[in-house]
Scaffold this active site. Structure first.
Site, PDB file in Angstrom:
ATOM      1  N   HIS A   2       0.870  -0.955   0.696  1.00 47.17           N
ATOM      2  CA  HIS A   2       0.047   0.502  -0.328  1.00 47.17           C
ATOM      3  C   HIS A   2       0.885   1.063  -0.423  1.00 47.17           C
ATOM      4  O   HIS A   2       1.372   1.437   0.962  1.00 47.17           O
ATOM      5  CB  HIS A   2      -0.671   0.180   0.976  1.00 47.17           C
ATOM      6  CG  HIS A   2      -1.882   1.330   1.455  1.00 47.17           C
ATOM      7  ND1 HIS A   2      -2.120   1.879   2.603  1.00 47.17           N
ATOM      8  CD2 HIS A   2      -2.341   1.326   0.338  1.00 47.17           C
ATOM      9  CE1 HIS A   2      -2.171   2.983   1.999  1.00 47.17           C
ATOM     10  NE2 HIS A   2      -2.986   3.275   1.240  1.00 47.17           N
TER      11      HIS A   2
ATOM     12  N   ASP B  69       6.122   5.953 -21.720  1.00 46.25           N
ATOM     13  CA  ASP B  69       6.269   5.535 -23.419  1.00 46.25           C
ATOM     14  C   ASP B  69       7.784   4.866 -23.639  1.00 46.25           C
ATOM     15  O   ASP B  69       8.244   5.723 -23.050  1.00 46.25           O
ATOM     16  CB  ASP B  69       5.445   7.347 -23.827  1.00 46.25           C
ATOM     17  CG  ASP B  69       6.667   7.859 -23.340  1.00 46.25           C
ATOM     18  OD1 ASP B  69       8.194   8.242 -22.915  1.00 46.25           O
ATOM     19  OD2 ASP B  69       6.482   9.078 -23.419  1.00 46.25           O
TER      20      ASP B  69
ATOM     21  N   ASP C 119      -5.434   4.047  -4.279  1.00 45.49           N
ATOM     22  CA  ASP C 119      -4.791   4.438  -3.344  1.00 45.49           C
ATOM     23  C   ASP C 119      -6.194   5.779  -3.204  1.00 45.49           C
ATOM     24  O   ASP C 119      -5.789   6.394  -3.205  1.00 45.49           O
ATOM     25  CB  ASP C 119      -3.771   5.066  -2.430  1.00 45.49           C
ATOM     26  CG  ASP C 119      -3.277   5.245  -0.848  1.00 45.49           C
ATOM     27  OD1 ASP C 119      -4.376   5.305  -0.920  1.00 45.49           O
ATOM     28  OD2 ASP C 119      -1.890   5.477  -0.761  1.00 45.49           O
TER      29      ASP C 119
ATOM     30  N   MET D   6       2.534  13.520 -16.798  1.00 46.63           N
ATOM     31  CA  MET D   6       3.305  14.696 -16.769  1.00 46.63           C
ATOM     32  C   MET D   6       3.378  15.920 -17.362  1.00 46.63           C
ATOM     33  O   MET D   6       2.850  15.030 -18.339  1.00 46.63           O
ATOM     34  CB  MET D   6       4.755  14.073 -17.928  1.00 46.63           C
ATOM     35  CG  MET D   6       6.130  14.696 -18.141  1.00 46.63           C
ATOM     36  SD  MET D   6       6.544  14.401 -19.207  1.00 46.63           S
ATOM     37  CE  MET D   6       8.080  13.315 -18.403  1.00 46.63           C
TER      38      MET D   6
ATOM     39  N   TYR E 240       9.843  13.299 -13.592  1.00 46.69           N
ATOM     40  CA  TYR E 240      11.285  12.557 -13.576  1.00 46.69           C
ATOM     41  C   TYR E 240      11.487  11.299 -12.228  1.00 46.69           C
ATOM     42  O   TYR E 240      12.250  10.783 -11.875  1.00 46.69           O
ATOM     43  CB  TYR E 240      11.952  13.094 -14.052  1.00 46.69           C
ATOM     44  CG  TYR E 240      12.430  12.729 -15.909  1.00 46.69           C
ATOM     45  CD1 TYR E 240      11.202  12.279 -16.401  1.00 46.69           C
ATOM     46  CD2 TYR E 240      12.663  14.091 -16.862  1.00 46.69           C
ATOM     47  CE1 TYR E 240      11.300  12.431 -18.364  1.00 46.69           C
ATOM     48  CE2 TYR E 240      12.898  14.129 -17.888  1.00 46.69           C
ATOM     49  CZ  TYR E 240      11.902  13.568 -18.425  1.00 46.69           C
ATOM     50  OH  TYR E 240      11.607  13.208 -20.318  1.00 46.69           O
TER      51      TYR E 240
ATOM     52  N   TYR F 206       3.591  11.983 -24.260  1.00 49.11           N
ATOM     53  CA  TYR F 206       3.017  12.078 -22.956  1.00 49.11           C
ATOM     54  C   TYR F 206       2.582  11.046 -22.594  1.00 49.11           C
ATOM     55  O   TYR F 206       1.253  11.496 -21.223  1.00 49.11           O
ATOM     56  CB  TYR F 206       2.276  13.757 -22.721  1.00 49.11           C
ATOM     57  CG  TYR F 206       3.505  14.504 -22.826  1.00 49.11           C
ATOM     58  CD1 TYR F 206       3.716  15.343 -21.608  1.00 49.11           C
ATOM     59  CD2 TYR F 206       3.542  15.581 -24.084  1.00 49.11           C
ATOM     60  CE1 TYR F 206       5.047  16.478 -22.420  1.00 49.11           C
ATOM     61  CE2 TYR F 206       3.984  16.996 -24.142  1.00 49.11           C
ATOM     62  CZ  TYR F 206       4.826  17.161 -23.049  1.00 49.11           C
ATOM     63  OH  TYR F 206       5.651  18.160 -23.359  1.00 49.11           O
TER      64      TYR F 206
ATOM     65  N   ASN G 102       2.222   8.526 -20.079  1.00 50.18           N
ATOM     66  CA  ASN G 102       3.500   8.553 -18.783  1.00 50.18           C
ATOM     67  C   ASN G 102       2.433   8.649 -17.580  1.00 50.18           C
ATOM     68  O   ASN G 102       1.529   9.487 -17.611  1.00 50.18           O
ATOM     69  CB  ASN G 102       4.475   9.185 -18.642  1.00 50.18           C
ATOM     70  CG  ASN G 102       5.166   9.404 -19.718  1.00 50.18           C
ATOM     71  OD1 ASN G 102       6.423   8.104 -20.211  1.00 50.18           O
ATOM     72  ND2 ASN G 102       5.911  10.429 -20.087  1.00 50.18           N
TER      73      ASN G 102
END
Length: 144
Positions: A22, A30, A64, A74, A112, A130, A132
């Site tokens: 958890h 990508d 969560d 991003m 990052y 993008y 990601n």
């Protein structure tokens, strides 16, 4: 083969998803993402999109619900409020699997840095820019 597990999720990725606890995070990135230099363990899903990977992972992994941001993409460089089509797809997939949860965003270099602390990275063959997303693992409630 196993029943009800998307074939996209191979043994290495299944092990990671099961081993995560958890609050641990996993990044789906990508084809352009510098995953090899980021640090965490990498599972490669070349030839698959980030949206396919997200959909498969969320069939098994809860997000969560104790935090405000469970799924983070991003931000577009130079236009933090812009939403790329891949981000809209991420949002739809998240909403389908996790009612009431939405995609948030993080500035590129902050994204990052956060990926560097993830439990693992799933490097896809996603070619859309993008593509990601970071996912924070939730819990399975006793009544589920």
């Amino acid at each position: 083969m196993l029943k009800n597990i998307p074939p996209l999720l191979g043994p290495d990725l299944l092990h990671i998803l099961r081993a995560m606890g958890h609050g641990d995070e996993i990044a789906i990135v990508d084809a352009n993402y510098p995953a090899e230099s980021a640090g965490p363990e990498i599972v490669r899903l070349d030839g698959h999109t980030a949206t396919d990977a997200l959909d498969a992972i969320l069939t098994l992994m809860p997000l969560d619900d104790f935090v405000d941001e469970q799924a983070i993409c991003m931000q577009v460089v130079g236009n933090a409020g812009k939403r790329e089509p891949v981000m809209e797809e991420f949002d739809m997939i998240i909403a389908r699997h996790e009612e009431g949860m939405k995609l948030s965003s993080l500035e590129r270099f902050a994204f990052y840095d956060r990926v560097k602390t993830a439990y693992a990275i799933v490097q896809t063959g996603e070619r859309r820019l993008y593509g990601n997303v970071i996912l924070k693992k939730g819990i399975i409630r006793p009544d589920a």
